[in-house]
Scaffold this motif. Structure first.
Motif, PDB file in Angstrom:
ATOM      1  N   MET A 103     -10.548 102.670  85.656  1.00 26.17           N
ATOM      2  CA  MET A 103      -9.809 103.731  85.383  1.00 26.17           C
ATOM      3  C   MET A 103      -8.268 103.798  85.740  1.00 26.17           C
ATOM      4  SD  MET A 103     -12.435 105.863  85.014  1.00 26.17           S
ATOM      5  CE  MET A 103     -12.079 107.436  85.477  1.00 26.17           C
ATOM      6  N   THR A 104      -7.487 103.040  84.517  1.00 24.47           N
ATOM      7  CA  THR A 104      -6.446 102.881  84.838  1.00 24.47           C
ATOM      8  C   THR A 104      -5.267 104.109  85.063  1.00 24.47           C
ATOM      9  OG1 THR A 104      -6.578 100.912  83.251  1.00 24.47           O
ATOM     10  CG2 THR A 104      -4.550 101.441  83.816  1.00 24.47           C
ATOM     11  N   GLY A 105      -5.618 105.104  84.516  1.00 24.66           N
ATOM     12  CA  GLY A 105      -4.890 106.283  84.681  1.00 24.66           C
ATOM     13  C   GLY A 105      -4.874 106.851  86.040  1.00 24.66           C
ATOM     14  N   LEU A 106      -6.059 106.756  86.591  1.00 25.86           N
ATOM     15  CA  LEU A 106      -6.374 107.209  87.906  1.00 25.86           C
ATOM     16  C   LEU A 106      -5.417 106.438  88.971  1.00 25.86           C
ATOM     17  CD1 LEU A 106      -7.750 109.048  89.838  1.00 25.86           C
ATOM     18  CD2 LEU A 106      -9.431 107.097  89.967  1.00 25.86           C
ATOM     19  N   ALA A 107      -5.387 104.934  88.589  1.00 28.89           N
ATOM     20  CA  ALA A 107      -4.688 104.219  89.639  1.00 28.89           C
ATOM     21  C   ALA A 107      -3.220 104.376  89.320  1.00 28.89           C
ATOM     22  CB  ALA A 107      -4.952 102.905  88.939  1.00 28.89           C
ATOM     23  N   ILE A 108      -2.584 104.820  88.026  1.00 29.44           N
ATOM     24  CA  ILE A 108      -1.260 105.275  88.060  1.00 29.44           C
ATOM     25  C   ILE A 108      -0.991 106.212  88.636  1.00 29.44           C
ATOM     26  CG2 ILE A 108       0.560 105.534  86.185  1.00 29.44           C
ATOM     27  CD1 ILE A 108      -0.867 103.847  84.306  1.00 29.44           C
ATOM     28  N   ASP A 140     -10.040 105.871  80.859  1.00 27.90           N
ATOM     29  CA  ASP A 140      -9.348 107.303  80.918  1.00 27.90           C
ATOM     30  C   ASP A 140      -8.061 107.342  80.521  1.00 27.90           C
ATOM     31  OD1 ASP A 140      -8.073 105.667  82.812  1.00 27.90           O
ATOM     32  OD2 ASP A 140      -8.145 107.165  84.647  1.00 27.90           O
ATOM     33  N   ARG A 141      -7.617 108.352  80.197  1.00 32.44           N
ATOM     34  CA  ARG A 141      -6.123 108.733  79.658  1.00 32.44           C
ATOM     35  C   ARG A 141      -4.831 108.068  80.415  1.00 32.44           C
ATOM     36  NH1 ARG A 141      -6.650 112.524  75.657  1.00 32.44           N
ATOM     37  NH2 ARG A 141      -4.400 112.991  75.587  1.00 32.44           N
ATOM     38  N   VAL A 142      -4.196 107.254  79.893  1.00 35.25           N
ATOM     39  CA  VAL A 142      -3.004 106.603  80.509  1.00 35.25           C
ATOM     40  C   VAL A 142      -1.480 107.048  79.946  1.00 35.25           C
ATOM     41  CG1 VAL A 142      -4.358 104.779  81.011  1.00 35.25           C
ATOM     42  CG2 VAL A 142      -3.193 104.868  78.941  1.00 35.25           C
ATOM     43  N   ALA A 143      -1.357 107.693  78.818  1.00 32.59           N
ATOM     44  CA  ALA A 143      -0.186 107.791  78.168  1.00 32.59           C
ATOM     45  C   ALA A 143       0.528 108.959  79.117  1.00 32.59           C
ATOM     46  CB  ALA A 143      -0.239 108.287  76.771  1.00 32.59           C
ATOM     47  N   GLU A 144      -0.137 109.883  79.358  1.00 41.51           N
ATOM     48  CA  GLU A 144       0.483 111.355  79.920  1.00 41.51           C
ATOM     49  C   GLU A 144       0.967 110.778  81.417  1.00 41.51           C
ATOM     50  OE1 GLU A 144      -2.334 111.414  78.257  1.00 41.51           O
ATOM     51  OE2 GLU A 144      -2.068 113.086  76.591  1.00 41.51           O
ATOM     52  N   VAL A 145       0.011 110.322  82.235  1.00 42.53           N
ATOM     53  CA  VAL A 145       0.205 109.974  83.485  1.00 42.53           C
ATOM     54  C   VAL A 145       1.400 108.772  83.652  1.00 42.53           C
ATOM     55  CG1 VAL A 145      -1.416 108.408  83.837  1.00 42.53           C
ATOM     56  CG2 VAL A 145      -0.650 109.548  85.940  1.00 42.53           C
ATOM     57  N   ALA A 146       1.499 107.899  82.672  1.00 48.79           N
ATOM     58  CA  ALA A 146       2.452 106.943  82.672  1.00 48.79           C
ATOM     59  C   ALA A 146       3.799 107.426  82.379  1.00 48.79           C
ATOM     60  CB  ALA A 146       1.924 105.731  81.815  1.00 48.79           C
ATOM     61  N   ALA A 147       3.763 108.494  81.336  1.00 50.32           N
ATOM     62  CA  ALA A 147       4.908 109.038  80.954  1.00 50.32           C
ATOM     63  C   ALA A 147       5.629 109.990  82.303  1.00 50.32           C
ATOM     64  CB  ALA A 147       4.773 109.978  79.687  1.00 50.32           C
ATOM     65  N   GLU A 148       4.723 110.304  83.023  1.00 52.12           N
ATOM     66  CA  GLU A 148       5.081 111.411  84.094  1.00 52.12           C
ATOM     67  C   GLU A 148       5.735 110.328  85.169  1.00 52.12           C
ATOM     68  OE1 GLU A 148       3.050 114.407  87.566  1.00 52.12           O
ATOM     69  OE2 GLU A 148       2.007 113.666  85.568  1.00 52.12           O
ATOM     70  N   ASP A 415       4.099 108.460  73.064  1.00 54.79           N
ATOM     71  CA  ASP A 415       3.513 109.822  73.416  1.00 54.79           C
ATOM     72  C   ASP A 415       4.744 110.835  73.310  1.00 54.79           C
ATOM     73  OD1 ASP A 415       4.817 109.824  76.598  1.00 54.79           O
ATOM     74  OD2 ASP A 415       4.233 107.957  76.110  1.00 54.79           O
ATOM     75  N   PHE A 416       4.238 112.087  73.350  1.00 57.46           N
ATOM     76  CA  PHE A 416       5.279 113.154  73.108  1.00 57.46           C
ATOM     77  C   PHE A 416       6.293 113.415  74.094  1.00 57.46           C
ATOM     78  CE2 PHE A 416       1.824 114.220  69.887  1.00 57.46           C
ATOM     79  CZ  PHE A 416       2.830 114.759  68.971  1.00 57.46           C
ATOM     80  N   THR A 417       5.557 113.124  75.395  1.00 56.98           N
ATOM     81  CA  THR A 417       6.430 113.248  76.318  1.00 56.98           C
ATOM     82  C   THR A 417       7.930 112.554  76.538  1.00 56.98           C
ATOM     83  OG1 THR A 417       5.302 111.724  78.061  1.00 56.98           O
ATOM     84  CG2 THR A 417       4.832 114.122  78.215  1.00 56.98           C
TER      85      THR A 417
END
Length: 488
Positions: A103-108, A140-148, A415-417
């Motif tokens: 769960m890389t997105g959760l970790a970020i 899990d999803r990573v692009a959005e949380v990484a961009a944040e 990603d869009f962000t």
């Protein structure tokens, strides 16, 4: 032939390799999912220790935290837990792998919300750096949380080993990708990243150590730096100076992808991107004109070039545009732009007025029709084409759309962000080296104009006289301007 791991270790252990740069808050985010075998986790443990041995560890120097993740996230120690290398190494050697999912997105998100906080030992105005080490595809999803996380100023390095997915690594990492994305064949080769990372980390405060030449402000990044300008000013082509120069006269048509893959929330980001571009232009009836076209399975002109004559009017109209959804007919959209948007009926000014025509295509995926014919025709018709891609956009298609040189007319982000960054760096002839477009016409009866004409004519006649071609006689006039007398 790859160097043996022992050699890498020896290089790291050399005392002269100690990094004495300015303070850094560094967090290792390590994948301990079940796919990481025990001997591989031991290599990753040693990899972290080797890097730490090169750093100037201390509460007033480099602080380090370690977080491991699988299906859950666990902080092994925070940025403020250890102030000495030996206790930090002891803490790393005591890590017990979680051995579950990925769960890389959760970790970020955990690192962003917990590790880099004042409670966790994060310091204000000190660079935040996270090194993610993973051997698999995130579940899990990573692009959005990484961009944040990147927007909050966290510099992300993504290190993939063996089975890691390159697309996911690029979605996580900070730009430029060539400096922040690493993929190695096995855990035994992960030390190769360690050497490169050490060089970048030790140059952390380049703004304080080099003559950066930034006119307004220098911003340090690991191994590099960049210049920024105050709000309302543009960074010039030299990357250092600031200015307000804007193109006085261009006809710009933006083609924006409204297909269903974009999704409503991302379409709102696309509209903000368009308005950022508009903000960089000098919009008026006689200056820059802007038209907007949306496309999916069909094409719709949202407003032509001659509808709005101010940036505020255009930006208000853009925010009212409704999302179309459906397919991605990029070729049809370029055909529409060529045959309709740049017609005089829709506000494009005649070629005789020498006003640049610029088309910008924004897309998030592969076109469902052929783009080759009309992309070529658009460029042959004198339209300068820019291609901006995001997500699943196809690089070959974007390059085919873009004008030469392609590197200056082609932009891509995962990603869009991150498209706001593209809008900031987009150069639509913003500061042309030579003036383009209409030439100012002065009143021929104005005294200033007559003086200029008089001076130019006298200079030409003087040259002819010196060549014995003409004799001249000038008669004075009592007005403010001289007039030519008879020539004999």
């Amino acid at each position: 032939m790859s160097s043996p791991p022992l050699l890498w270790s020896l290089l790291f252990l050399c005392p002269e390799q100690k990094c004495k740069s300015g303070p850094v808050d560094l967090v290792f985010l390590i994948d301990s999912s079940r796919s990481v075998r025990p001997h591989e986790f031991e290599t990753m443990r040693k990899f972290m220790i080797d890097i730490l041995d090169t750093l100037d560890i201390g509460l007033n120097a480099t602080r380090v935290g370690v977080v491991q993740y699988s299906s859950q996230v666990r902080s092994e120690f925070s940025l403020k837990t250890h102030s000495k290398l030996d206790t930090m190494v002891k803490g790393i050697n005591q890590i017990i792998p979680l051995a579950q999912g990925t769960m890389t997105g959760l970790a970020i998100r955990y690192v962003m919300n917990n590790a880099f906080t004042a409670e966790g030992g994060d310091r204000p105005k000190v660079p935040n750096v996270v090194v993610i080490v993973t051997d698999g595809r995130p579940q899990d999803r990573v692009a959005e949380v990484a961009a944040e996380a990147r927007e909050k100023g966290i510099e992300i390095y993504a290190v993939g080993v063996a089975r890691a997915d390159m697309t996911s690594l690029r979605a996580m990492a900070s730009p430029p990708f060539e400096d922040h994305v690493f993929l190695v064949e096995s855990f035994d080769l992960i030390h190769q990243f360690g050497l490169q990372f050490q060089d970048k980390l030790c140059d952390m405060d380049l703004c304080n150590t080099v003559e950066h030449g930034c006119e307004h402000q220098c911003v340090s990044t690991p191994g590099s730096y960049y210049c920024i300008c105050p709000e309302g000013q543009l960074l010039q082509d030299d990357g250092k100076s600031c200015g307000t120069c804007k193109s006085a006269n261009i006809d710009l048509v933006l083609l924006i992808d409204g297909s269903k893959s974009v999704r409503p929330q991302n379409f709102e980001l696309v509209k903000k991107f368009v308005n950022q571009v508009v903000d960089s232009l000098d919009v008026s009836a006689h200056g820059t004109r802007v038209g907007l076209v949306q496309y999916s399975s069909r094409v719709r002109t949202e407003f032509p070039l001659n509808m709005y004559h101010s940036a505020d009017e255009i930006k208000a109209a853009v925010m009212k545009v409704d999302y179309m959804e459906k397919g991605t007919m990029t070729g049809l959209a370029i055909k529409h732009m060529l045959e309709n948007s740049f017609s005089e009926a829709e506000g494009a000014r005649p070629f005789s007025r020498n006003i640049p025509r610029i088309g910008l295509v924004f897309t998030d995926g592969r076109s469902q029709d052929d783009i080759t014919e009309f992309a070529k025709k658009a460029k042959e018709a004198g339209i300068t084409m820019y291609a901006v891609g995001v997500g699943k956009a196809v690089e070959d298609e974007l390059r085919e759309i873009a004008s030469e040189p392609v590197e200056k007319h082609f932009y891509y982000t995962t990603d869009f962000t991150a498209i706001s960054t593209i809008a900031e760096n987009l150069k639509l002839n913003v500061c042309p080296e030579e003036s383009q477009g209409e030439i100012e016409v002065k009143d021929p009866c104005a005294c200033e104009s007559l003086v200029e004409f008089q001076q130019a004519t006298m200079s030409s006649l003087e040259q002819l006289t010196q060549k014995h071609i003409l004799f001249k006689r000038l008669s004075p006039n009592t007005g403010c301007c001289l007039t030519l007398g008879n020539l004999r």
